[in-house]
Each structure stands twice: as structure tokens, then as C-alpha cells.
Design an enzyme around this catalytic site. Structure first.
Site, short mmCIF file in Angstrom:
data_model
loop_
_atom_site.label_atom_id
_atom_site.label_comp_id
_atom_site.label_asym_id
_atom_site.label_seq_id
_atom_site.Cartn_x
_atom_site.Cartn_y
_atom_site.Cartn_z
N GLY A 180 -9.42 6.04 -5.01
CA GLY A 180 -8.66 6.59 -6.13
C GLY A 180 -7.32 5.89 -6.17
N CYS A 194 -4.11 2.11 -8.46
CA CYS A 194 -4.32 0.66 -8.39
C CYS A 194 -5.79 0.28 -8.55
CB CYS A 194 -3.75 0.12 -7.09
SG CYS A 194 -1.99 0.46 -6.97
N ARG A 207 0.86 -1.19 0.00
CA ARG A 207 0.00 0.00 0.00
C ARG A 207 0.89 1.23 0.00
NH1 ARG A 207 -2.49 -1.32 5.56
NH2 ARG A 207 -0.32 -1.98 5.69
N GLU A 208 0.57 2.21 -0.83
CA GLU A 208 1.35 3.44 -0.81
C GLU A 208 1.24 4.04 0.59
OE1 GLU A 208 0.90 6.13 -4.07
OE2 GLU A 208 0.59 4.49 -5.46
C1 UGA Z 1 -3.92 -0.88 -2.96
C2 UGA Z 1 -4.00 -2.18 -2.13
O1 UGA Z 1 -4.52 -1.85 -0.82
C3 UGA Z 1 -2.63 -2.83 -2.00
O2 UGA Z 1 -2.74 -4.06 -1.30
C4 UGA Z 1 -2.07 -3.08 -3.43
O3 UGA Z 1 -0.78 -3.66 -3.39
C5 UGA Z 1 -1.99 -1.75 -4.17
O4 UGA Z 1 -3.32 -1.19 -4.25
C6 UGA Z 1 -1.46 -2.03 -5.55
O5 UGA Z 1 -2.13 -2.71 -6.34
O6 UGA Z 1 -0.32 -1.67 -5.83
P1 UGA Z 1 -3.18 1.65 -2.49
O7 UGA Z 1 -3.68 1.95 -3.87
O8 UGA Z 1 -1.86 2.17 -2.05
O9 UGA Z 1 -3.11 0.05 -2.26
O10 UGA Z 1 -4.25 2.27 -1.51
P2 UGA Z 1 -5.33 1.76 -0.45
O11 UGA Z 1 -4.85 2.01 0.91
O12 UGA Z 1 -5.78 0.39 -0.76
O13 UGA Z 1 -6.52 2.80 -0.75
C7 UGA Z 1 -7.13 2.88 -2.04
C8 UGA Z 1 -8.20 3.94 -2.07
O14 UGA Z 1 -9.34 3.51 -1.34
C9 UGA Z 1 -7.82 5.29 -1.46
O15 UGA Z 1 -8.30 6.31 -2.31
C10 UGA Z 1 -8.52 5.32 -0.13
O16 UGA Z 1 -8.82 6.63 0.29
C11 UGA Z 1 -9.79 4.53 -0.47
N1 UGA Z 1 -10.43 3.89 0.69
C12 UGA Z 1 -9.77 2.94 1.40
C13 UGA Z 1 -11.73 4.22 1.01
O17 UGA Z 1 -12.37 5.08 0.37
N2 UGA Z 1 -12.33 3.58 2.07
C14 UGA Z 1 -11.68 2.63 2.78
O18 UGA Z 1 -12.30 2.09 3.74
C15 UGA Z 1 -10.38 2.32 2.44
#
Ligand code: UGA
Length: 449
Positions: free
Chosen positions: A276, A279, A155-156
Site C-alpha cells: 500500500g 508510492c 522509504r517512509e
Molecule cells: C517505497 C520505496 O521502497 C522507496 O524506495 C521509494 O522512495 C518510495 O516508495 C517512494 O517512491 O517515495 P515506501 O512506500 O515508504 O517506499 O514503502 P516500502 O517500505 O517500500 O513498502 C511499500 C509497501 O510494500 C508497504 O505496504 C509494505 O507493507 C509492503 N511490503 C513491503 C510487502 O508487502 N512485502 C514486502 O516484502 C515489503
């Protein structure tokens, strides 16, 4: 072991630095010569916690080097990690041209057998094509290549911690020899024989991750299936949030209680502006496309995607209701990055919000702890402030778009004194509605009473 990393974007930078810190000799290359020059001068082009520390240690121990000469890097490693971008095409299908380019380059430049590992997120069946391309372009067919898939689950913002403390390491392989090589690469992580930049010498006890050996197609599928499931969960929470607003329930009470069931779990049920980043939005599209190409219609993912796209519209309905006319108003946008602890603005909901505010004639004052320069380059018409209190001066409304900790702890009493109007529309549910109301704010968030 001697490793090569092709592609010094986010995944390649973290993978290269962490594998070097785990004791391997890592040779990194990228088509972008400027990026390589920057890295050679010790400048890291992304903001990622602990990365600088990991990298400077690896550099000091001479475990990592950066070169723009791809052939040199390819010949130096026994195992080659492909970490190039796989952006979406117009149709949502993953654009695999960079993978194809790298495959031809490896086949052309290698002089000895290599294990070629897909680290970039790719649709299932890419491994088959990669194997074919490597064989087809191999110099006189004399150099042999094997392929493996090793998807990343970083995760970033917490990528270094995720790398050193994984839930699982998935390796999709063709044979036992490749599995043994991959196991050797990850042995220092699984046996915790590395200097942990996150916990110093005292990593928490417990699970050090499990290495799962699968087929290549399963490994490719695991990555898309995992990301899409998490995206599905977020969209589900967002629909529940809309329902809460209609019937007078509180989404946080509902999702907390749901999440206490271990079969559901509390994570990724936060309602708001939606997901957003580079990924989820692209992976969900690529997965829908892949499924459809083999005759499986993934309607539930299409629904999750469409729910997510509507979040901005839902946010604007709230803005219109609370602020009425946007034209001519001064509006602060708190948060530009797609989530906290990163400077990444790719597919960031905040940028869509800003563009639409500008279209509707607002004067936009934006702030973010890390992402201002990247956002400025893309949307120069907004006015950017390093200090959130400056961004809030004289505004008719404050919009919260990213869940940064520094926004959670903002002194709203202080900010409210300089705002033209005490109106906060919170796209990330950061504050207590009761406390904001007590401070005299007209406060709106998602799905809460
Ligand atoms: C995501 C996955 O969580 C990682 O496991 C994966 O390795 C990565 O994609 C990838 O494919 O490289 P990431 O994109 O860094 O990681 O971000 P997340 O923490 O997963 O969040 C994604 C989005 O969802 C963000 O915009 C966040 O604000 C949103 N989000 C997250 C929500 O709106 N609600 C939530 O409950 C959780």
C-alpha cells in the site's frame, strides 16, 4: 548553497530538513498556508523518525525557513526543488497539474537563472514538458532555466536515514554545469560531512552512496523502474504464498532460500496483505500508463497490480473460513498505517479491510500507535483505541494489518484472556504458528504451515 523547496509534503519536508542539516540555506514554501503556519510554530505534520531532531537543529542554526509567499521562496534559491504531489487520476495516469502550476509560478516569479529540479515522482518525459513550460512562461524570455531530475528513494519510516545514507543519488541533467551544481549540493552527504541524527557521531563504515549522472529521461525512468520492480517482487512472493497454501509448503522457507541467492536477495519477498502507501500503487499505475502511451504494453506490471488488489479478497476468504459469519461480530483490527513506523494511511490495506468489515456488519475496534487520528477522520464508524489490549477486549477475532514492532511483541496470553474467542488472522505473518497454536489460538496467516 541557497536552495528552495516547493511543496512541504512528506518528500519536501524530509528533503528540506536534511539539505539544511547538510549545511545549505533552505527556503521552503507550500500552497497550504495552514501547513506553513504549523511548521513555523515548530509543528511537524507527519510522523517520521529523526525528522524532528534534524529540523530543530536546522532551525536553531537558522538554515531553514518556511514561507507561504512562493515568490519570496523562489527568488531566494539558486536551485529549486519541486516536491509537490503527483496523485493518480482515475485512469492511473499521474496528475501533473501541481508540477505545471509550480512551473508557471517559478517562471513568473524568478528574476535570476535557476536550476529547477524535479524531486516529485514523475513519469518519463516530464522534464521535457517542464523545460518547455518554464521557457514559455519566463518573464519576457529573459530569465533562463535549466532542468534536472533527482528522484528520491526514501522509504517512509526510515526516510532520514535513507537521505543521509543513500545507496545511490541519481541526477539527470542537461549539461555538465547542472551536474556540478547537483554534486555540490550532495557533497556533504557523499563526504559524510553532516551531523548524523541516526548514528550520532559514529556512522557505520562503508559505502557512502554513489552519485550517478544520467540524462533526465533515464533519471525519471530509474525511479519508476525501481519502485515497480519492488512491487513486482512483493506480488511474486504473494503468488508463491498462495501456491504454498495449496501444496502444503511454507512461504517463509521458500522465500528465505530464494533470497540467499544474491541475484534475488531476501528483501521485499514478504507475503501477506500486499503493498500500500502513496508510492507503489500509484507508481505502478503511472508506469503502466506511461509505457502504454509510447506503445509498450507492460503486462507483467498489470499482473503484479492485479495480484496486489486480490490480497484483500484472499484475506477475507480466510476471515470467512475461520469466523464464518461476519455480521454482528466484534472484530479487532491491529494496524492502520500502510506499514510500520509511519502514520501514513494512504492506500493502506487496513482501511480497505475495515470498510469491508463494516459493510458486512461487523463492529470494528481498531488500534495503531500513530495513525488513529488520520484513520478516524476517514472512517469515523470504526471504534478506535490507543491501547491494543483495549481494542482486543471481547472480540471474536483479531486481524493483523500492519507490521508494527509493538504488535510483534504483544502479550497474546494476556490479550487472549479478554477476547471472546481466541482467533487471530494475521495479514503480515508476524507470529509463529506453532507458538500461537500452543497458546490455544486458532491462528491463520499467509502461506505458512
Ligand atoms: C517505497 C520505496 O521502497 C522507496 O524506495 C521509494 O522512495 C518510495 O516508495 C517512494 O517512491 O517515495 P515506501 O512506500 O515508504 O517506499 O514503502 P516500502 O517500505 O517500500 O513498502 C511499500 C509497501 O510494500 C508497504 O505496504 C509494505 O507493507 C509492503 N511490503 C513491503 C510487502 O508487502 N512485502 C514486502 O516484502 C515489503
Amino acid at each position: 548553497m541557497r536552495l528552495t523547496v516547493i511543496g512541504c509534503g512528506y518528500v519536501g519536508l524530509v528533503t528540506g530538513a536534511c539539505l539544511a542539516a547538510a549545511g545549505h540555506e533552505v527556503h521552503c514554501t507550500d500552497i497550504d498556508e495552514k501547513r506553513i503556519d504549523q511548521l513555523r510554530m515548530g509543528r511537524i505534520p507527519i510522523f517520521e523518525e529523526h525528522l524532528e531532531q534534524v529540523l530543530s537543529r536546522a532551525v536553531a542554526e537558522k538554515k531553514i525557513n518556511y514561507t507561504a509567499n512562493a515568490g519570496e521562496a523562489i527568488r531566494a534559491g539558486e536551485v529549486i526543488f519541486i516536491c509537490v504531489g503527483t496523485p493518480p487520476k482515475e485512469t492511473g495516469e499521474a496528475d501533473l497539474s501541481a508540477i505545471d502550476h509550480v512551473a508557471r509560478q517559478i517562471a513568473n516569479e524568478a528574476r535570476t537563472p535557476k536550476l529547477v529540479v524535479e524531486k516529485s515522482t514523475v513519469p518519463a518525459l516530464t522534464g521535457v514538458q517542464l523545460q518547455k513550460a518554464l521557457a514559455a512562461y519566463s518573464r519576457n524570455g529573459t530569465v533562463k532555466f535549466e532542468v534536472a531530475s533527482n528522484p528520491e528513494f526514501l522509504r517512509e519510516g526510515t526516510a532520514v536515514e535513507d537521505f543521509f545514507h543513500p545507496d545511490r543519488i541519481v541526477v539527470g541533467v542537461e549539461n555538465a554545469r547542472s551536474a556540478a551544481i547537483m554534486r555540490e549540493i550532495y557533497a556533504p552527504i557523499l563526504e559524510r560531512k553532516f551531523h548524523c541524527p541516526v548514528h550520532g557521531g559514529t556512522c557505520p563504515e562503508g559505502n557512502s552512496g554513489e552519485l550517478l549522472v544520467t540524462t533526465i529521461s533515464s533519471a525519471e525512468l530509474i525511479k519508476h523502474a525501481s519502485n515497480s520492480f519492488l512491487a513486482l517482487k512483493i506480488s511474486y512472493a504473494n503468488v508463491i504464498s498462495d501456491l504454498c497454501e495449496r501444496i502444503g509448503a511454507d512461504v517463509e522457507e521458500v522465500t528465505r532460500a530464494m533470497g540467499l541467492d544474491p541475484r534475488i536477495g531476501t528483501q521485499f519477498l514478504k507475503a501477506g496483505l500486499g503493498f500500500g502507501g502513496f508510492c507503489f500503487p500509484k507508481d505502478i499505475q503511472a508506469f503502466i500508463h506511461l509505457a502504454s502511451s509510447v506503445g509498450v504494453e507492460f503486462d507483467m506490471l498489470k499482473a503484479a497490480e492485479s495480484v496486489n488488489k486480490q490480497r484483500i479478497q484472499r484475506f477475507f476468504e480466510k476471515i470467512h473460513k475461520a469466523l464464518w459469519v461476519i455480521k454482528g461480530k466484534k472484530v479487532a483490527v491491529l494496524g492502520l498505517a500502510f506499514k510500520a513506523n509511519t502514520d501514513d494511511i494512504r492506500f493502506a490495506p487496513a482501511l480497505d479491510v475495515i470498510r469491508r468489515l463494516l459493510e458486512e456488519g461487523a463492529e470494528v475496534h481498531a488500534t495503531d500507535p500513530q495513525a488513529i487520528s488520520k484513520a478516524h477522520a476517514l472512517v469515523p464508524r470504526a471504534i478506535y483505541h490507543e491501547d491494543p489490549y483495549e481494542a482486543l477486549k471481547g472480540v471474536d477475532a483479531a486481524l493483523i494489518c500492519t507490521d508494527w514492532q509493538c504488535f510483534r511483541t504483544l502479550d497474546w496470553e494476556k490479550a487472549g484472556q479478554t477476547m471472546a474467542r481466541r482467533l487471530v488472522i494475521d495479514g503480515r505473518n508476524l507470529y509463529s504458528p506453532k507458538k500461537m497454536q500452543e497458546m490455544g489460538f486458532d491462528y491463520h496467516s499467509f502461506g505458512r504451515l
